[in-house]
Design a protein around this motif. Sequence first.
Motif, PDB file in Angstrom:
ATOM      1  N   UNK A 133       0.810  -1.204  -0.047  1.00 28.67           N
ATOM      2  CA  UNK A 133       0.059   0.096  -0.298  1.00 28.67           C
ATOM      3  C   UNK A 133       0.966   1.260  -0.008  1.00 28.67           C
ATOM      4  N   UNK A 134       0.693   2.135  -1.105  1.00 33.54           N
ATOM      5  CA  UNK A 134       1.400   3.193  -1.032  1.00 33.54           C
ATOM      6  C   UNK A 134       0.999   3.926  -2.379  1.00 33.54           C
ATOM      7  N   UNK A 135       1.564   5.426  -2.292  1.00 34.42           N
ATOM      8  CA  UNK A 135       1.330   6.196  -3.880  1.00 34.42           C
ATOM      9  C   UNK A 135       2.471   5.682  -4.486  1.00 34.42           C
ATOM     10  N   UNK A 181       1.533  10.960  -9.038  1.00 28.51           N
ATOM     11  CA  UNK A 181       1.195   9.370  -8.302  1.00 28.51           C
ATOM     12  C   UNK A 181      -0.172   8.934  -8.344  1.00 28.51           C
ATOM     13  N   UNK A 182      -0.145   7.560  -8.295  1.00 33.43           N
ATOM     14  CA  UNK A 182      -1.407   6.806  -8.030  1.00 33.43           C
ATOM     15  C   UNK A 182      -1.458   5.996  -6.912  1.00 33.43           C
ATOM     16  N   UNK A 183      -2.642   5.909  -6.301  1.00 37.42           N
ATOM     17  CA  UNK A 183      -2.605   5.363  -4.976  1.00 37.42           C
ATOM     18  C   UNK A 183      -3.126   3.928  -5.011  1.00 37.42           C
ATOM     19  N   UNK A 184      -2.282   2.974  -4.505  1.00 35.62           N
ATOM     20  CA  UNK A 184      -2.582   1.369  -4.405  1.00 35.62           C
ATOM     21  C   UNK A 184      -2.877   1.281  -2.958  1.00 35.62           C
ATOM     22  N   UNK A 185      -3.879   0.749  -2.589  1.00 37.27           N
ATOM     23  CA  UNK A 185      -4.471   0.131  -1.303  1.00 37.27           C
ATOM     24  C   UNK A 185      -4.765  -1.418  -1.618  1.00 37.27           C
ATOM     25  N   UNK A 186      -4.145  -2.152  -0.489  1.00 38.42           N
ATOM     26  CA  UNK A 186      -4.115  -3.576  -0.611  1.00 38.42           C
ATOM     27  C   UNK A 186      -4.809  -3.869   0.830  1.00 38.42           C
ATOM     28  N   UNK A 187      -5.993  -4.194   0.879  1.00 41.73           N
ATOM     29  CA  UNK A 187      -6.727  -4.421   2.024  1.00 41.73           C
ATOM     30  C   UNK A 187      -7.926  -5.425   1.493  1.00 41.73           C
ATOM     31  N   UNK A 188      -8.042  -6.319   2.796  1.00 34.30           N
ATOM     32  CA  UNK A 188      -9.324  -6.912   2.643  1.00 34.30           C
ATOM     33  C   UNK A 188     -10.621  -6.405   3.199  1.00 34.30           C
TER      34      UNK A 188
END
Length: 125
Positions: A91-93, A118-125
């Motif tokens: 998870x990061x920009x 930048x583009x935001x990635x969020x890794x979450x359940x």
Amino acid sequence: QVQLVESGGGLVQPGGSLRLSCVTSGIRVDDRAIGWFRQAPGKEREGISCMNKMDRNTNYAESVKGRFAVSRDNARNTVYLQMNSLNPEDTAVYYCATDTLSNCRGLADRGMDYWGEGTLLTVSS
């Protein structure tokens, strides 16, 4: 005017995949070495990959090696970051940037002159 525009970020479940794109304008994507960086909340920016201009040799950070892959489409002036087996620590920009040189200087950002927003990635359940 040189611009780099990242896209493709979003919310992904752990174990999932996503592909980011970086489109350049005002500069050809194969004019320079080009890198991907990321910055997680509360952490310093981290270089995760860099592709040389000519031979396309690509360096990867240990944290993403074997899971992430960079490719380049010169006709579309686009560099891609394919991300597999994602985990919450990813998870990061994510940013792309061009180097002033043709060859990468490892994963350092000191030689990068043009950056996307930048583009935001969020890794979450």
